[in-house]
Design an enzyme around this catalytic site. Structure first.
Site, mmCIF file in Angstrom:
data_model
loop_
_atom_site.group_PDB
_atom_site.id
_atom_site.type_symbol
_atom_site.label_atom_id
_atom_site.label_comp_id
_atom_site.label_asym_id
_atom_site.label_seq_id
_atom_site.Cartn_x
_atom_site.Cartn_y
_atom_site.Cartn_z
ATOM 1 C CG ASP A 182 -0.457 -0.497 2.378
ATOM 2 O OD1 ASP A 182 1.001 -0.317 2.709
ATOM 3 O OD2 ASP A 182 -0.974 -1.057 3.531
ATOM 4 C CG ASN A 202 -9.256 -1.440 11.784
ATOM 5 O OD1 ASN A 202 -8.114 -2.348 11.559
ATOM 6 N ND2 ASN A 202 -9.903 -0.577 11.379
ATOM 7 C CG HIS A 210 -6.185 -2.351 8.933
ATOM 8 N ND1 HIS A 210 -6.186 -1.205 9.695
ATOM 9 C CD2 HIS A 210 -4.789 -2.505 8.576
ATOM 10 C CE1 HIS A 210 -5.087 -0.660 10.025
ATOM 11 N NE2 HIS A 210 -4.194 -1.316 9.213
ATOM 12 C CD GLU A 216 -9.154 1.040 7.690
ATOM 13 O OE1 GLU A 216 -9.056 0.005 8.781
ATOM 14 O OE2 GLU A 216 -8.390 1.938 7.754
#
Length: 246
Positions: free
Chosen positions: A67, A136, A138, A143
């Site tokens: 990313d 979370n 990811h 996400e």
């Protein structure tokens, strides 16, 4: 999934560097999928040390990063291209022309993402994909959502991810709100996946990744469907998994 217990961050990093080094040694022209953030820094230091000792040769390796922040150029100190140069590429004999990171400066999201998917696909996808995991759940910048993502795409970062990443910026206002990321489907095309996790803040995400239901609310849970996943995590990150590992 194969879960490897590490006593602490240093032990996790050492074990991960050993596994990646074995991949490079066994297949010198391998394709590596690489990750950024604070978690893999120790692993990269371990790989650099092995190279400096004459035990590792990156001259035939190619790499594809997960990313990049949208809107940052590769020479921006907060960009992931800069991070990779600073933590690994500048210190080993890898050919930088064979190191690929999504182009954060290209604001044409559709064309940029399609081009990156083409590059990764033409390389045959990673032999080994390195991942961290967010608080979370990811992976990459995929996400929590109501569906699993496919190819490389532009994402709006959640407030929790922006807050977690703000430690690397002078101000939280400076953290980009969007990023380009490989999709979960692309990640799943890797032949082996290595996930690193440390610290108590990752405990719930690690539990849900390994033992929770497979659901896009925890993107990492899809890794349960992959045939070759290794998780290296320390005591704190495995705190909620101890009864499952006994």
């Amino acid at each position: 999934m194969k879960i490897i217990h590490a006593t602490d961050y240093e032990d996790m990093s050492r074990k991960a560097a050993n596994l990646i080094a074995a991949q490079v040694t066994l297949k010198p022209n391998c394709v590596l999928g690489l990750a950024t953030g604070s978690t893999p820094i120790g692993t990269y230091k371990g790989l650099v040390a092995k190279y400096e000792a004459g035990d590792l040769d990156f001259s035939e390796v190619s790499s594809y990063n997960l990313d990049e922040y949208r809107g940052l150029t590769g020479d921006d100190p907060q960009s992931y291209r800069y991070f990779m140069n600073d933590n690994l590429f500048d210190h080993v004999n890898i050919d930088k022309s064979r190191t690929f990171v999504p182009d954060g400066s290209n604001m044409d999201a559709e064309a940029n993402c399609a081009a990156y998917d083409g590059l990764v696909g033409a390389a045959g996808y990673p032999d080994l994909q390195l991942l961290g995991i967010g608080n979370n759940g990811h992976i990459g910048f995929n996400e929590p959502d109501d569906h699993f993502s496919c190819g490389t795409h532009c994402v709006d970062l959640t407030e929790s991810t922006i807050e977690a990443n703000s430690r690397l910026f002078d101000r939280i206002e400076d953290v980009p709100r969007q990023a380009y990321t490989m999709g979960t489907q692309t990640i799943m095309f890797a032949r082996q996946i290595l996930v690193l996790a440390n610290g108590e803040k990752k405990a719930q995400a690690v539990h849900d990744m390994c033992f929770g239901p497979i659901a896009p609310s925890c993107p990492a849970s899809i890794l349960q469907l992959h045939p070759n996943v290794v998780v290296i995590a320390d005591d704190e990150a495995l705190a909620l998994c101890k009864d499952k590992l006994a």
